[in-house]
Write an enzyme that holds these catalytic residues in place. Structure first.
Site, mmCIF file in Angstrom:
data_model
loop_
_atom_site.group_PDB
_atom_site.id
_atom_site.type_symbol
_atom_site.label_atom_id
_atom_site.label_comp_id
_atom_site.label_asym_id
_atom_site.label_seq_id
_atom_site.Cartn_x
_atom_site.Cartn_y
_atom_site.Cartn_z
ATOM 1 N N LYS A 269 1.243 -8.876 -9.277
ATOM 2 C CA LYS A 269 0.011 -8.581 -8.529
ATOM 3 C C LYS A 269 -0.969 -7.932 -9.482
ATOM 4 C CE LYS A 269 -1.884 -6.396 -4.452
ATOM 5 N NZ LYS A 269 -2.482 -5.157 -4.946
ATOM 6 N N GLY B 147 -4.627 -5.946 3.240
ATOM 7 C CA GLY B 147 -4.211 -4.559 3.117
ATOM 8 C C GLY B 147 -4.854 -3.680 4.164
ATOM 9 N N ASN C 146 -6.551 -11.896 -2.450
ATOM 10 C CA ASN C 146 -6.557 -10.587 -1.796
ATOM 11 C C ASN C 146 -7.902 -9.889 -2.025
ATOM 12 O OD1 ASN C 146 -5.510 -7.403 -2.876
ATOM 13 N ND2 ASN C 146 -5.467 -7.974 -0.733
ATOM 14 N N CYS D 147 -2.746 -1.746 -9.207
ATOM 15 C CA CYS D 147 -3.085 -0.432 -8.689
ATOM 16 C C CYS D 147 -3.989 0.291 -9.692
ATOM 17 C CB CYS D 147 -1.791 0.344 -8.466
ATOM 18 S SG CYS D 147 -2.052 1.816 -7.528
ATOM 19 N N MET E 228 0.860 -1.192 0.000
ATOM 20 C CA MET E 228 0.000 0.000 0.000
ATOM 21 C C MET E 228 0.892 1.236 0.000
ATOM 22 S SD MET E 228 -3.083 -0.951 2.634
ATOM 23 C CE MET E 228 -2.088 -1.663 3.931
#
Ligand SMILES: Cc1cc2nc3c(=O)[nH]c(=O)nc-3n(C[C@H](O)[C@H](O)[C@H](O)COP(=O)(O)O)c2cc1C
Length: 350
Positions: free
Chosen positions: A142, A227, A203, A100, A17
């Site tokens: 990711k 997260g 996740n 992201c 993060m």
């Protein structure tokens, strides 16, 4: 659980993060039960590597192994160069950011936007794998479930990435279009797990030990990544570890424990950021820790007026010592920033 040749302590990961998972916070998560923590993303733009922000992100002094660095960008050659740069600075694993939702690099959308351009995504993966090969460093990826609801291409990208040499794939159960809205879905993560033989990490919205177990069961994933639920509550990792190992809820953390962890975290934080940046950026971690605590909101307001590390540390130490007398045990579940997740039963003193 292994990433390539690297053995991990367990299957509980802290999610990267930006602005949160700096070295002090990663260290804290690892001390409190996370087996793995990836750095905040480092840009592939060379001209920014000497900036204070990036040089802090690439400083791994004293960090517990394995050191995993996430890189973000849209150009394969630049990503390869960023890989070499980070390997020279101690990275043992390179993670490619395709998760992201809102990061512009070189006037092009990087992160999850790469999922829309599979050819470019694969070119980047191949370039990073090639740059890691001489160092024997594994590459991980990711990503999200896809670009939008009608373009969920996570399985296709995962297969191509595995064929290109990626050693682990983490999937956030939302599309790029969703941002952080709605709820994470786990069927696509389960499909990715079935499609590849490298480890898959699930996740998204894991905020309790019970949810952790449910996500393991629903996805068959090798590990889970947490997260937002770790913000201000990094001991969630040991709570989950305890629950997975015993089926029992761990005894709630005491306020005295939390005081100790937070003060240690602040010491580390000030060491990395120095006086001015340190006192400011520590406020968010303190604020998250205060959520749901009696009188926490008021103290948070007062704390924002404090502008030296020493005074901030002292105020936190005194406030938590006083709270520990009144209310020795932390709430079982902390309220999250996400409106969907509300605090569960708070102890009687609330
Ligand atoms: C403040 C913030 C910063 C984030 N920065 C990154 C990042 O740098 N790289 C990345 O891959 N994901 C980033 N993410 C996404 C998280 O790693 C994770 O996928 C997402 O928060 C969903 O997991 P959670 O529900 O457990 O929070 C960020 C999320 C948040 C809330």
């Amino acid at each position: 659980m292994r990433i390539g040749h690297i053995q991990l302590a367990n299957r509980l990961f802290a999610a990267p993060m930006a602005g949160v998972t700096d070295r002090p916070f990663r260290q804290l998560c690892k001390r409190l039960g996370a087996g793995y923590a990836v750095s905040e993303m480092v840009t592939s733009r060379r001209e920014l590597w000497t900036s204070l922000k990036t040089s802090r992100r690439t400083d791994h002094e004293g960090e517990a192994a394995p050191i995993a660095v996430q890189i973000a960008g849209t150009d394969a050659a630049m990503m390869a160069e960023a890989t070499r740069y980070n390997l020279e600075r101690g990275a043992e694993i390179i993670d490619i950011n395709m998760g992201c939702p809102a990061k512009k690099v070189c006037n092009r959308w990087a992160g999850s936007a790469l999922m829309r351009d599979e050819a470019l995504a694969l070119e980047i993966v191949e370039a990073v794998v090639a740059a890691c090969a001489p160092h024997g460093a594994p590459v991980t990826l990711k990503m999200r479930t896809g670009w939008c609801d009608t373009e969920k291409n996570a399985v296709r990208i995962a297969r191509a990435a595995e064929a290109a040499g990626v050693a682990m794939i983490a999937v956030h159960g939302r599309t790029r279009e969703q941002g952080y809205r709605g709820e994470a879905e786990y069927d696509t993560i389960a499909a990715v797990k079935r499609a590849v033989s490298v480890p898959v990490v699930a996740n998204g919205d894991i905020d309790s030990p019970a949810k952790a177990r449910e996500v393991f069961e629903r996805t068959g994933a090798d590990a889970i990544m947490i997260g937002r639920a770790a913000q201000g509550r990094p001991w969630i990792f040991r709570e989950i570890a305890h629950f997975l190992a015993t089926g029992q809820t761990a005894p709630a953390a005491t306020v005295a424990d939390v005081r100790g962890w937070l003060l240690e975290h602040l010491d580390d934080h000030y060491r990395l950021y120095g006086e001015v940046a340190g006192v400011r950026s520590a406020r968010k971690h303190i604020g998250w820790t205060l959520r749901g605590l009696p009188g926490g909101e008021r103290f948070r307001g007062e704390m924002n007026a404090i502008d030296t590390c020493r005074a901030q540390w002292r105020a936190v130490a005194d406030w938590f010592a006083e709270l520990a007398d009144r209310c020795p045990v932390m709430p079982a579940t902390m309220p999250s920033d996400r409106p969907a997740v509300r605090p569960a039963a708070l102890p009687a003193c609330h």
